[in-house]
Design a protein around this motif. Structure first.
Motif, PDB file in Angstrom:
ATOM      1  N   ASP A  48       0.841  -1.197   0.000  1.00 20.96           N
ATOM      2  CA  ASP A  48       0.000   0.000   0.000  1.00 20.96           C
ATOM      3  C   ASP A  48       0.879   1.252   0.000  1.00 20.96           C
ATOM      4  O   ASP A  48       1.997   1.224   0.496  1.00 20.96           O
ATOM      5  N   ASP A  49       0.347   2.340  -0.533  1.00 20.61           N
ATOM      6  CA  ASP A  49       1.037   3.632  -0.508  1.00 20.61           C
ATOM      7  C   ASP A  49       2.456   3.495  -1.047  1.00 20.61           C
ATOM      8  O   ASP A  49       3.397   4.115  -0.529  1.00 20.61           O
ATOM      9  N   PHE A  50       2.609   2.690  -2.086  1.00 20.83           N
ATOM     10  CA  PHE A  50       3.946   2.377  -2.585  1.00 20.83           C
ATOM     11  C   PHE A  50       4.674   3.646  -3.017  1.00 20.83           C
ATOM     12  O   PHE A  50       4.117   4.490  -3.715  1.00 20.83           O
ATOM     13  N   VAL A  63      -0.014   2.438  -6.088  1.00 20.09           N
ATOM     14  CA  VAL A  63       0.724   3.689  -6.268  1.00 20.09           C
ATOM     15  C   VAL A  63       0.105   4.751  -5.381  1.00 20.09           C
ATOM     16  O   VAL A  63      -1.090   5.042  -5.505  1.00 20.09           O
ATOM     17  N   ASP A  64       0.879   5.331  -4.494  1.00 23.00           N
ATOM     18  CA  ASP A  64       0.316   6.266  -3.532  1.00 23.00           C
ATOM     19  C   ASP A  64      -0.343   7.462  -4.203  1.00 23.00           C
ATOM     20  O   ASP A  64       0.112   7.958  -5.232  1.00 23.00           O
ATOM     21  N   ARG A  65      -1.394   7.932  -3.556  1.00 23.91           N
ATOM     22  CA  ARG A  65      -2.171   8.997  -4.181  1.00 23.91           C
ATOM     23  C   ARG A  65      -1.424  10.328  -4.238  1.00 23.91           C
ATOM     24  O   ARG A  65      -1.801  11.208  -5.019  1.00 23.91           O
ATOM     25  N   ALA A  71      -3.645   2.370  -9.239  1.00 19.49           N
ATOM     26  CA  ALA A  71      -3.374   3.798  -9.022  1.00 19.49           C
ATOM     27  C   ALA A  71      -4.394   4.304  -8.003  1.00 19.49           C
ATOM     28  O   ALA A  71      -5.601   4.213  -8.219  1.00 19.49           O
ATOM     29  N   GLU A  72      -3.897   4.812  -6.881  1.00 17.03           N
ATOM     30  CA  GLU A  72      -4.772   5.261  -5.793  1.00 17.03           C
ATOM     31  C   GLU A  72      -5.117   6.733  -5.924  1.00 17.03           C
ATOM     32  O   GLU A  72      -4.317   7.526  -6.422  1.00 17.03           O
ATOM     33  N   GLY A  73      -6.286   7.095  -5.409  1.00 18.79           N
ATOM     34  CA  GLY A  73      -6.630   8.504  -5.253  1.00 18.79           C
ATOM     35  C   GLY A  73      -6.870   9.247  -6.556  1.00 18.79           C
ATOM     36  O   GLY A  73      -6.592  10.442  -6.663  1.00 18.79           O
TER      37      GLY A  73
HETATM   38 MG    MG Z   1      -2.610   5.824   0.282  1.00 21.61          MG
END
Ligand code: MG
Ligand code: C2E
Ligand code: MG
Ligand code: MG
Length: 281
Positions: free
Chosen positions: A179-181, A201-203, A236-238
């Motif tokens: 998470d939050d790579f 992939v962190d936002r 892809a996050e966020g």
């Molecule tokens: Mg995150």
């Protein structure tokens, strides 16, 4: 008007107001009871296939309906839970509840999996395997339908015992997402040792794609290539905007999560989004 504004700020619980309203010690005592008294609940946020928009998975996110403070988001109580060890019963409850929810939605959408965040403390515990096998068995959920999300910092301490536990989870069929790579200490040397299945992939990187920041673009592109080379899925996050969606798609990310595709919602709303509309009459 000031009073009304104060009250609504209070209900959404900015940290400053919360500290005035309740002491740290009180909050810990309250949290100790929260699991048993049924004050926790989950919201689920869809993770979609970027090409088709199909929901592939849903991430379980914990919320606490505090008797006096209203609904608290994870940032308001998870740090305290981690410090006190209360994160263990909280996350155990989350795993059980998420497995139950996923078993229910898979009756309507058999392919849709569930992702659960777990704190670093769990990786140090031998009973993690037992927690997961029991939760999936009780819910009647295939372990293949469950992914555990771990942060880089949780993984980087990676003792041999931790790695062994991760391998056991993989053997059961459980997915392992990082998470939050990119936000941790990203020692890339650890990546080949971790039996991960997915990078998120962190936002913070996705957010900067909007400004057409070439470095943000290069970072997301690099993570995506790295994942491909390691045969890992990428989320892809966020993703909030059309421009971010276009950018992550152009980079080649196959899955996305973010307000653009759906906010975290209660289970009934998620079910409605998963159940195909009956068009026969
Ligand atoms: Mg995150
Ligand atoms: P995370 O695992 O990275 O989860 C994604 C967070 O980003 C969620 O915040 C989600 O609501 C938020 N988010 C999703 N899409 C967007 C977007 O498009 N824009 C913006 N600005 N935000 C978006 P949330 O629910 O507040 O959770 C925060 C963090 O708390 C999570 O980050 C996760 O690390 C942790 N967490 C949540 N639930 C649990 C849990 O049950 N156990 C543990 N150990 N940690 C949890
Ligand atoms: Mg997560
Ligand atoms: Mg995340």
């Amino acid at each position: 008007a000031a009073k009304a504004a104060g009250k609504s700020a209070y209900r959404t619980c900015t940290p400053a107001l919360r500290e005035e309203a309740v002491s740290r010690a009180e909050l810990i005592a309250d949290l100790r009871r929260a699991v048993d008294e049924g004050q926790l609940h989950l919201e689920f946020q869809p993770i979609v296939d970027l090409a088709t928009g199909t929901v592939r998975s849903a991430e379980a996110l914990v919320r606490w309906r505090h008797p006096r403070l209203g609904v608290l988001q994870p940032a308001a109580f998870l740090p305290l839970a981690e410090e006190t060890g209360l994160i263990l019963p909280v996350d155990r409850w989350v795993i059980q509840e998420a497995c139950r929810a996923a078993a229910a939605w898979r009756k309507h959408a058999p392919e849709v999996t569930v992702a659960v965040n777990i704190a670093a403390a769990h990786l140090r515990r031998p009973d993690l395997i037992d927690t997961v096998t029991t939760a999936t068995a009780v819910a009647g959920l295939s372990p293949h339908a469950l992914t555990l999300e771990l942060t880089e910092s949780a993984l980087i301490e990676g003792s041999e015992a931790v790695l062994d536990r991760l391998r056991q989870l993989r053997e059961l069929g459980v997915g392992i997402a990082i998470d939050d790579f990119g936000t941790g200490y990203s020692a890339l040397s650890y990546l080949h040792r971790i039996p991960a299945t997915e990078l998120k992939v962190d936002r913070s990187f996705v957010a900067r794609l909007d400004a057409e920041d070439p470095r943000a673009y290069a970072t997301v592109d690099m993570v995506n290539r790295l994942a491909a080379a390691f045969d890992l899925a990428v989320v892809a996050e966020g993703v909030e905007t059309g421009a971010q969606h276009a950018a992550v798609t152009a980079i080649g990310c196959l899955q996305g999560q973010g307000w653009r595709y759906g906010r975290p919602t209660a289970l009934p709303e998620l079910l409605a989004a998963l159940t195909p509309v009956d068009v026969t009459h």
